[in-house]
Design an enzyme around this catalytic site. Structure first.
Site, PDB file in Angstrom:
ATOM      1  N   SER A 266       0.822  -1.209   0.000  1.00 23.25           N
ATOM      2  CA  SER A 266       0.000   0.000   0.000  1.00 23.25           C
ATOM      3  C   SER A 266       0.852   1.253   0.000  1.00 23.25           C
ATOM      4  O   SER A 266       1.933   1.285   0.591  1.00 23.25           O
ATOM      5  CB  SER A 266      -0.873   0.001   1.260  1.00 23.25           C
ATOM      6  OG  SER A 266      -1.434   1.263   1.476  1.00 23.25           O
TER       7      SER A 266
ATOM      8  N   TYR B 284      -2.087   0.375  10.088  1.00 29.57           N
ATOM      9  CA  TYR B 284      -2.322  -0.359   8.839  1.00 29.57           C
ATOM     10  C   TYR B 284      -1.085  -0.280   7.949  1.00 29.57           C
ATOM     11  O   TYR B 284      -0.553  -1.302   7.510  1.00 29.57           O
ATOM     12  CB  TYR B 284      -3.525   0.231   8.100  1.00 29.57           C
ATOM     13  CG  TYR B 284      -3.605  -0.212   6.664  1.00 29.57           C
ATOM     14  CD1 TYR B 284      -3.246   0.634   5.621  1.00 29.57           C
ATOM     15  CD2 TYR B 284      -4.012  -1.501   6.337  1.00 29.57           C
ATOM     16  CE1 TYR B 284      -3.294   0.222   4.304  1.00 29.57           C
ATOM     17  CE2 TYR B 284      -4.062  -1.925   5.024  1.00 29.57           C
ATOM     18  CZ  TYR B 284      -3.702  -1.058   4.009  1.00 29.57           C
ATOM     19  OH  TYR B 284      -3.741  -1.477   2.696  1.00 29.57           O
TER      20      TYR B 284
ATOM     21  N   LYS C  92       1.804  -3.267   6.579  1.00 25.99           N
ATOM     22  CA  LYS C  92       2.206  -3.510   5.195  1.00 25.99           C
ATOM     23  C   LYS C  92       3.732  -3.346   5.063  1.00 25.99           C
ATOM     24  O   LYS C  92       4.412  -4.127   4.405  1.00 25.99           O
ATOM     25  CB  LYS C  92       1.482  -2.540   4.262  1.00 25.99           C
ATOM     26  CG  LYS C  92      -0.014  -2.791   4.168  1.00 25.99           C
ATOM     27  CD  LYS C  92      -0.309  -4.149   3.526  1.00 25.99           C
ATOM     28  CE  LYS C  92      -1.785  -4.371   3.321  1.00 25.99           C
ATOM     29  NZ  LYS C  92      -2.088  -5.661   2.653  1.00 25.99           N
TER      30      LYS C  92
HETATM   31  C1  WQD Z   1      -9.554   8.861   1.236  1.00 25.29           C
HETATM   32  C2  WQD Z   1      -9.667  10.278   1.720  1.00 25.29           C
HETATM   33  C3  WQD Z   1     -10.067  10.464   4.071  1.00 25.29           C
HETATM   34  C4  WQD Z   1     -14.107   8.879   4.208  1.00 25.29           C
HETATM   35  C5  WQD Z   1      -7.444   3.530   1.203  1.00 25.29           C
HETATM   36  C6  WQD Z   1      -7.569   2.148   1.737  1.00 25.29           C
HETATM   37  C7  WQD Z   1      -6.236   1.592   2.101  1.00 25.29           C
HETATM   38  C8  WQD Z   1      -5.259   1.783   0.986  1.00 25.29           C
HETATM   39  C9  WQD Z   1      -5.245   3.181   0.434  1.00 25.29           C
HETATM   40  C10 WQD Z   1      -4.794  -0.187  -0.168  1.00 25.29           C
HETATM   41  C11 WQD Z   1      -8.953  10.472   3.050  1.00 25.29           C
HETATM   42  C12 WQD Z   1     -11.223  11.043   3.271  1.00 25.29           C
HETATM   43  C13 WQD Z   1     -12.861   9.279   3.753  1.00 25.29           C
HETATM   44  C14 WQD Z   1     -15.030   9.855   4.686  1.00 25.29           C
HETATM   45  C15 WQD Z   1     -13.422  11.562   4.217  1.00 25.29           C
HETATM   46  N1  WQD Z   1      -5.557   0.881  -0.047  1.00 25.29           N
HETATM   47  N2  WQD Z   1     -12.537  10.600   3.754  1.00 25.29           N
HETATM   48  N3  WQD Z   1     -14.650  11.165   4.661  1.00 25.29           N
HETATM   49  O1  WQD Z   1      -7.472   6.304   3.678  1.00 25.29           O
HETATM   50  O2  WQD Z   1      -6.543   6.749   1.359  1.00 25.29           O
HETATM   51  O3  WQD Z   1      -6.965   4.384   2.209  1.00 25.29           O
HETATM   52  O4  WQD Z   1      -6.574   3.545   0.120  1.00 25.29           O
HETATM   53  O5  WQD Z   1      -3.880  -0.489   0.472  1.00 25.29           O
HETATM   54  O6  WQD Z   1      -6.408   0.225   2.360  1.00 25.29           O
HETATM   55  O7  WQD Z   1      -8.359   2.196   2.884  1.00 25.29           O
HETATM   56  O8  WQD Z   1      -8.843   5.911   1.571  1.00 25.29           O
HETATM   57  O9  WQD Z   1     -11.195   6.318   0.999  1.00 25.29           O
HETATM   58  O10 WQD Z   1     -10.568   5.916   3.430  1.00 25.29           O
HETATM   59  O11 WQD Z   1      -9.921   8.041   2.349  1.00 25.29           O
HETATM   60  O12 WQD Z   1     -13.091  12.755   4.228  1.00 25.29           O
HETATM   61  O13 WQD Z   1     -16.178   9.573   5.127  1.00 25.29           O
HETATM   62  O14 WQD Z   1     -11.044  10.554   1.958  1.00 25.29           O
HETATM   63  O15 WQD Z   1      -9.786  11.274   5.204  1.00 25.29           O
HETATM   64  O16 WQD Z   1      -8.374  11.735   3.063  1.00 25.29           O
HETATM   65  P1  WQD Z   1      -7.402   5.934   2.252  1.00 25.29           P
HETATM   66  P2  WQD Z   1     -10.218   6.496   2.119  1.00 25.29           P
END
Ligand code: WQD
Length: 373
Positions: free
Chosen positions: A143, A167, A171
């Site tokens: 990741s 997390y 990884k």
């Molecule tokens: C994206 C952005 C949140 C929800 C994911 C996977 C992880 C990895 C990478 C593989 C962030 C913001 C989110 C909400 C928000 N994939 N957000 N309100 O954290 O980048 O990680 O991709 O390894 O496994 O989980 O993705 O979609 O959770 O968040 O503002 O209700 O959206 O803070 O900035 P993330 P995400």
């Protein structure tokens, strides 16, 4: 169509999940690999494997190879052993694509021990079984979160591994374990482990047929599936944006979104590269046969950009509240995708509109998703 016995058997852990099921479809469509899925169904539904088989038949005809599924938890080492033993007589499992993991950045800060047990403990159990059954080809679902807050963006693979969430640290630890396993086995001939870590940026979208998509249990933690479920009324429209005080163009976090079918293609290319050994020429036996590649598009989009993109795809008027930052989030994770393009031939071709269109198509075609199947 070649019959299944001539295909290379690839064990796909977490193969019922969002990424895993799309990897299974991509493996089937190559006509070279037979996916054998193990999944504990903690965050996925057996219905997904039927959808994979259906898509294969749709695209390859009635005699398309069919994926195999075993409900197994990686922490049950005897069950994992049984799967390897089951195929040992048929030439054995040729490679493992390891996706099974807990994967929510925010949640990992609340239950870190669970994340270490599943993500690190599960990987060690799997690697032990591989060693016992002489399976030495490995693609690891890593990741972009291993980079933490990188010094330079877009991020090259040479950027230091400095994860800032539990997390991401799981990884990072598995990548380190993999390098040690590759190093220790480098001089063991056909027992030399050849491994590739594919560092995902942010997967998005769904299979264009609408038969396969992201179906987490309960309320989605990730932004895009949440936006899709809000728009169809499966979730309350109490959307929260976690912080708008980041050093980014609009203050919200930037991520590199790529279509899940492009991401799945990256796994096939990694397996092909292991088969040809093309990418290990630069590896020395002191280092071990280990490589890592970013799988991203190289284009950063903010949270507000993604809300606007999903509004365009769904027509839904999102209302949101800006709240505090989420534990473990970093300002910008955008890939430098050039190494994967050069060495794997990987390009994330699909654009943002296709990601959002396919996500919306899946969501509207599957009102309650797989849970009610
Ligand atoms: C994206 C952005 C949140 C929800 C994911 C996977 C992880 C990895 C990478 C593989 C962030 C913001 C989110 C909400 C928000 N994939 N957000 N309100 O954290 O980048 O990680 O991709 O390894 O496994 O989980 O993705 O979609 O959770 O968040 O503002 O209700 O959206 O803070 O900035 P993330 P995400």
């Amino acid at each position: 169509m070649s019959n299944s016995s001539s295909l290379k058997k690839v064990l796909v852990t977490g193969g019922l999940g969002y990424i895993g099921s799309h990897v299974v479809v991509s493996l089937l469509l190559t006509g070279k690999y037979l996916p054998i899925v193990i999944d504990n169904c903690h965050n996925a539904y057996p219905e997904a494997i039927k959808r994979c088989a259906e898509i294969a038949r749709d695209e390859m005809g009635a005699d398309a190879p069919q994926p195999i599924f075993h409900q197994v938890d990686l922490r049950d080492s005897s069950a994992v052993d049984e799967v390897f033993a089951k195929y040992a007589g048929e030439g054995g499992i040729w490679a493992v694509v390891h996706l099974a993991a807990l994967k929510a950045v925010g949640e990992s800060g609340e239950i870190p021990l669970q994340y270490y047990k599943v993500n690190v403990g599960g990987s060690i159990a799997l690697l032990e079984a591989m060693e016992k059954y002489n399976c030495s080809n490995f693609v690891f679902s890593s990741s972009a979160t291993v980079y933490g807050t990188p010094k330079t963006v877009p991020i090259p693979e040479s950027s230091p591994l400095q994860a800032e969430s539990a997390y991401g640290r799981t990884k990072q630890m598995v990548e380190v374990i993999l390098q040690d396993v590759c190093r220790a086995s480098a001089d063991k001939g056909d027992k030399a482990v050849h491994a590739v870590s594919v560092r995902y940026f942010n997967p998005a979208g769904a299979h264009p047929s609408g038969k396969l998509g992201e179906e987490p249990m309960g309320k989605p933690g990730n932004l895009l599936p949440l936006l899709a479920q809000i728009a169809v009324g499966r979730q309350k429209s109490d959307l929260k944006v976690f912080g708008d005080d980041y050093p980014t163009p609009d203050g919200t976090c930037v991520r590199d979104y790529l279509h899940v079918m492009d991401l799945a293609k990256g796994h096939v290319l990694a397996l092909d590269a292991i088969a040809s050994k093309s990418i290990f020429a630069s590896c020395t036996s002191a280092e071990g046969m280990y490589r890592a590649f970013n799988l991203g598009k190289g284009k950063g989009m903010s949270v507000l950009n993604m809300i606007a993109a999903m509004k365009k795809a769904s027509g839904f008027e999102y209302k949101y509240e800006i709240v505090g930052r989420r534990l473990g989030d970093v300002p910008d994770l955008t890939a430098d995708p050039t190494l994967a393009e050069k060495e794997l031939g990987f390009v994330a071709e699909k654009n943002l509109d296709e990601m959002c269109r396919d996500l919306w198509n899946f969501q509207t075609k599957n009102g309650d998703g797989y849970s009610k199947q």
